[in-house]
Write a protein that holds these residues in place. Structure first.
Motif, short mmCIF file in Angstrom:
data_model
loop_
_atom_site.label_atom_id
_atom_site.label_comp_id
_atom_site.label_asym_id
_atom_site.label_seq_id
_atom_site.Cartn_x
_atom_site.Cartn_y
_atom_site.Cartn_z
N VAL A 25 55.23 108.05 77.36
CA VAL A 25 54.25 106.98 77.20
C VAL A 25 53.45 106.86 78.49
N ALA A 26 52.14 106.65 78.33
CA ALA A 26 51.22 106.41 79.44
C ALA A 26 50.21 105.38 78.94
N GLU A 27 49.26 105.05 79.77
CA GLU A 27 48.27 104.04 79.36
C GLU A 27 47.48 104.49 78.13
N THR A 28 47.22 105.80 78.02
CA THR A 28 46.51 106.34 76.84
C THR A 28 47.23 107.60 76.36
N ARG A 29 46.96 107.97 75.12
CA ARG A 29 47.54 109.20 74.59
C ARG A 29 47.07 110.40 75.41
N GLN A 30 45.80 110.44 75.75
CA GLN A 30 45.28 111.58 76.51
C GLN A 30 45.98 111.73 77.85
N GLN A 31 46.22 110.60 78.54
CA GLN A 31 46.95 110.66 79.81
C GLN A 31 48.36 111.21 79.60
N ALA A 32 49.03 110.75 78.56
CA ALA A 32 50.39 111.21 78.27
C ALA A 32 50.40 112.72 78.00
N VAL A 33 49.48 113.18 77.18
CA VAL A 33 49.39 114.61 76.85
C VAL A 33 49.08 115.43 78.10
N ASP A 34 48.13 114.95 78.92
CA ASP A 34 47.77 115.68 80.14
C ASP A 34 48.95 115.82 81.09
N ILE A 35 49.79 114.79 81.18
CA ILE A 35 50.95 114.83 82.08
C ILE A 35 52.02 115.80 81.56
N VAL A 36 52.32 115.74 80.26
CA VAL A 36 53.43 116.56 79.74
C VAL A 36 53.03 118.00 79.42
N ILE A 75 57.21 111.38 70.34
CA ILE A 75 56.73 110.01 70.35
C ILE A 75 55.93 109.95 71.64
N ILE A 76 54.61 110.04 71.52
CA ILE A 76 53.76 110.20 72.69
C ILE A 76 52.48 109.40 72.53
N GLY A 77 52.04 108.82 73.63
CA GLY A 77 50.78 108.10 73.61
C GLY A 77 50.85 106.81 74.39
N SER A 78 49.99 105.88 74.00
CA SER A 78 49.96 104.56 74.62
C SER A 78 51.17 103.77 74.13
N PRO A 107 57.66 116.13 87.86
CA PRO A 107 58.11 115.27 88.96
C PRO A 107 58.85 114.05 88.42
N ASN A 108 59.93 113.68 89.10
CA ASN A 108 60.69 112.49 88.70
C ASN A 108 59.80 111.26 88.61
N GLU A 109 58.85 111.15 89.50
CA GLU A 109 57.95 109.99 89.51
C GLU A 109 57.22 109.83 88.18
N ASP A 110 56.75 110.93 87.61
CA ASP A 110 56.05 110.86 86.32
C ASP A 110 56.98 110.35 85.23
N SER A 111 58.19 110.90 85.20
CA SER A 111 59.15 110.49 84.18
C SER A 111 59.55 109.03 84.35
N LEU A 112 59.81 108.61 85.59
CA LEU A 112 60.21 107.23 85.83
C LEU A 112 59.11 106.24 85.47
N LYS A 113 57.85 106.59 85.73
CA LYS A 113 56.74 105.72 85.34
C LYS A 113 56.73 105.55 83.82
N ALA A 114 56.96 106.65 83.11
CA ALA A 114 56.97 106.58 81.64
C ALA A 114 58.13 105.72 81.14
N VAL A 115 59.31 105.86 81.74
CA VAL A 115 60.47 105.06 81.34
C VAL A 115 60.21 103.58 81.62
N GLU A 116 59.64 103.28 82.79
CA GLU A 116 59.34 101.88 83.13
C GLU A 116 58.32 101.29 82.16
N LEU A 117 57.27 102.04 81.86
CA LEU A 117 56.25 101.56 80.91
C LEU A 117 56.85 101.39 79.52
N PHE A 118 57.70 102.32 79.12
CA PHE A 118 58.37 102.25 77.83
C PHE A 118 59.21 100.97 77.74
#
Length: 157
Positions: A25-36, A75-78, A107-118
């Motif tokens: 999960v990221a702020e937008t689906r496009q951001q999530a896709v770009d990261i993963v 399960i990906i997106g905003s 990077p762990n940071e990317d994953s942790l940001k997603a978990v926190e947002l989730f």
């Protein structure tokens, strides 16, 4: 469902339906896709090269484009898109979701940001009005998140 869930199994416990999915999960689906994208592309290409796709049904093939892999398997997106996808699983009768949100090289940071947002934007809102710990989303559904192969649990330290 042929009564399989109502009959106690060998251990004397009633069964339940669990699903394992990839989640980001990221702020937008496009951001999530770009990261993963780079990490998922590498992982699925590596697994396909090892022959892991030879035994899979056509709908689960991994020797396809990353866009095809993301559709219906992630399960990906905003946060709102992820909430809708989780609700779809609940409507199908899934009682537990096990989620992976980190892939080799990420990077762990990317994953942790997603978990926190989730946790903040998905679990929190899905669990509104529910009794019990935040992981209990519905009367009959639990979401478990996996990061780097380790379960995130209130009791884990």
């Amino acid at each position: 469902m042929l009564g399989l869930l109502e009959r106690p199994g060998k251990a004397g416990k009633v069964g339940y339906i669990s699903a394992w999915r990839e989640m980001f999960v990221a702020e937008t689906r496009q951001q999530a896709v770009d990261i993963v994208r780079p990490h998922v592309e590498w992982l699925y290409r590596d697994r396909a090269a090892l022959g892991h796709n030879q035994e899979l049904p056509e709908a689960d093939r991994i020797d396809v484009s990353v866009d095809q892999v993301l559709e219906g398997r992630f399960i990906i997106g905003s946060p709102s898109e992820c909430m809708e996808e989780i609700k779809r699983y609940q409507e199908l009768g899934v009682e537990e979701l096990v989620l992976r949100c980190q892939w080799p090289g990420m990077p762990n940071e990317d994953s942790l940001k997603a978990v926190e947002l989730f946790g903040r934007e998905v679990l929190h809102h899905l669990g509104k009005g529910q009794a019990g710990p935040p992981a209990r989303l519905y009367e009959d559904m639990t979401v478990c998140s996996l990061t780097a192969g380790e379960a995130l649990d209130e009791g884990a330290g």
